[in-house]
Design an enzyme around this catalytic site. Structure first.
Site, PDB file in Angstrom:
ATOM      1  N   THR A   1      -1.826  -8.071  -0.508  1.00 27.57           N
ATOM      2  CA  THR A   1      -0.315  -7.870  -0.450  1.00 27.57           C
ATOM      3  C   THR A   1       0.415  -8.888   0.105  1.00 27.57           C
ATOM      4  OG1 THR A   1      -0.476  -7.021   1.861  1.00 27.57           O
ATOM      5  CG2 THR A   1      -1.556  -5.520   0.193  1.00 27.57           C
TER       6      THR A   1
ATOM      7  N   TYR B   1      -4.139  -6.808  17.501  1.00 28.72           N
ATOM      8  CA  TYR B   1      -4.121  -5.935  16.266  1.00 28.72           C
ATOM      9  C   TYR B   1      -5.177  -4.928  16.243  1.00 28.72           C
ATOM     10  CZ  TYR B   1      -3.934  -4.921  11.241  1.00 28.72           C
ATOM     11  OH  TYR B   1      -3.798  -4.149  10.142  1.00 28.72           O
TER      12      TYR B   1
ATOM     13  N   ASP C   1      11.500   4.036   4.375  1.00 31.77           N
ATOM     14  CA  ASP C   1      11.332   2.598   4.631  1.00 31.77           C
ATOM     15  C   ASP C   1      12.510   2.097   5.221  1.00 31.77           C
ATOM     16  OD1 ASP C   1       9.176   0.354   3.183  1.00 31.77           O
ATOM     17  OD2 ASP C   1      10.951  -0.494   4.177  1.00 31.77           O
TER      18      ASP C   1
ATOM     19  N   ILE D   1       0.872  -1.222   0.076  1.00 35.95           N
ATOM     20  CA  ILE D   1       0.063  -0.003  -0.144  1.00 35.95           C
ATOM     21  C   ILE D   1       0.952   1.309  -0.011  1.00 35.95           C
ATOM     22  CG2 ILE D   1      -1.786   1.448   1.159  1.00 35.95           C
ATOM     23  CD1 ILE D   1      -2.686  -1.562   2.264  1.00 35.95           C
TER      24      ILE D   1
ATOM     25  N   VAL E   1      10.938   3.022  11.934  1.00 34.50           N
ATOM     26  CA  VAL E   1      10.106   4.000  12.859  1.00 34.50           C
ATOM     27  C   VAL E   1      10.030   3.388  14.331  1.00 34.50           C
ATOM     28  CG1 VAL E   1       8.570   4.456  11.032  1.00 34.50           C
ATOM     29  CG2 VAL E   1       8.143   2.379  12.031  1.00 34.50           C
TER      30      VAL E   1
ATOM     31  N   LYS F   1      -5.178  -0.949  16.437  1.00 39.17           N
ATOM     32  CA  LYS F   1      -5.807  -0.105  15.318  1.00 39.17           C
ATOM     33  C   LYS F   1      -7.016   0.783  15.767  1.00 39.17           C
ATOM     34  CE  LYS F   1      -3.242  -1.160  11.938  1.00 39.17           C
ATOM     35  NZ  LYS F   1      -2.439  -0.393  11.303  1.00 39.17           N
TER      36      LYS F   1
END
Length: 283
Positions: A215, A180, A67, A48, A90, A184
């Protein structure tokens, strides 16, 4: 009947908060254009994130493809998805802050998009503390650091758009997706808080919530036909989405087309969250 009419006209004439009709001044052909703006896409090396970088660049933005895998980010640049690649982990808060400072010193950032996330698919009673911390660190803590680091510069300049990726799991849970889903849902609230706090400084903050996307990260599910078909049939469109189908939402939220949109979560899920259950009763 004439008295109420007169009162209404007087109120409208003296109400300075009434919107002004500026339709004639707007060039709608450029509503989605991003010329002269710099966008940073975190996670631009694949999936994405790569498609978002390609789309933003196609609409005129100068895109920095960030990245952890800088070679993958460079591939996105070579495909036409940006001006340059940036190696960025990150999970390293100091590196995130340093990247934001460097870019601020070099003209600033107008758009921040981040897609990085991970999942350990286990039921809660089977989760280890280490696994919990790993999912929270990337999905929530890293998002916090990105918003803080890049949001500060945007607020100082009085403009900007931040777009984070949540998920249908922010509102819809299945067994094995609990941690997860929690991250979110937490991300959505974090972005809403940022929208409230940064709004007075001209910074907009929104989330994009994908459904099931084809993906590399979902290859495990796609490899099991029954599992893959179950997910496809859950959406109103009866199929999985492709990564490029998320890019339009990001261009919209990055551009002036969404100039009055902030604190929102835009679902791009093929109608997944609109459907209650999988069984279709006979007609």
């Amino acid at each position: 009947m004439s008295e109420p009419t007169a009162t209404t006209e007087t109120t409208a004439a003296t109400d300075t908060t009434q919107p002004t009709d500026t339709t004639e001044a707007i060039d709608y052909t450029r509503l989605f254009r991003l010329d002269g703006r710099r966008a940073v896409v975190v996670g631009a090396g694949s999936g994405i994130g790569r498609e978002c970088a390609l789309a933003l660049a196609a609409h005129g933005a100068e895109v920095v493809c960030a990245d952890r895998d800088v070679a993958a980010a460079q591939t996105t640049v070579d495909l036409g998805g940006g001006a340059r690649a940036l190696q960025l982990d990150v999970l390293d808060a100091d590196a995130v802050a340093r990247a934001a400072r460097d870019l601020d010193a070099d003209g600033g950032v107008d758009v921040l998009v981040f897609t990085a996330a991970t999942n350990v698919r286990k039921r809660l009673l089977d989760y280890s503390g280490e696994e919990f911390d790993r999912v929270v660190a990337l999905n929530l803590r890293a998002s916090f650091e990105l918003v803080r680091a890049f949001g500060a510069g945007m607020a100082a300049r009085g403009r900007g758009s931040i777009v984070g990726f949540s998920s249908i799991r922010a509102v819809s849970v299945e067994p094995g997706q609990g941690v997860y889903a929690a991250t979110k849902a937490g991300l959505v609230q974090l972005l809403r808080a940022a929208a409230v706090e940064l709004g007075p400084s001209g910074v907009r903050v929104n989330a994009v919530a994908p459904g099931v996307v084809d993906t590399p990260l979902t290859a495990q599910i796609r490899a099991v036909p029954e599992w893959s078909e179950a997910y496809a049939s859950k959406s109103a469109l009866g199929r999985w989405s492709h990564a490029h189908e998320l890019a339009g939402a990001v261009v919209y939220l990055a551009s002036d087309a969404s100039s009055f949109v902030t604190g929102s979560q835009l679902f791009v899920d093929g109608g997944w969250t609109a459907i209650d259950g999988r069984y279709t009763p006979p007609s």
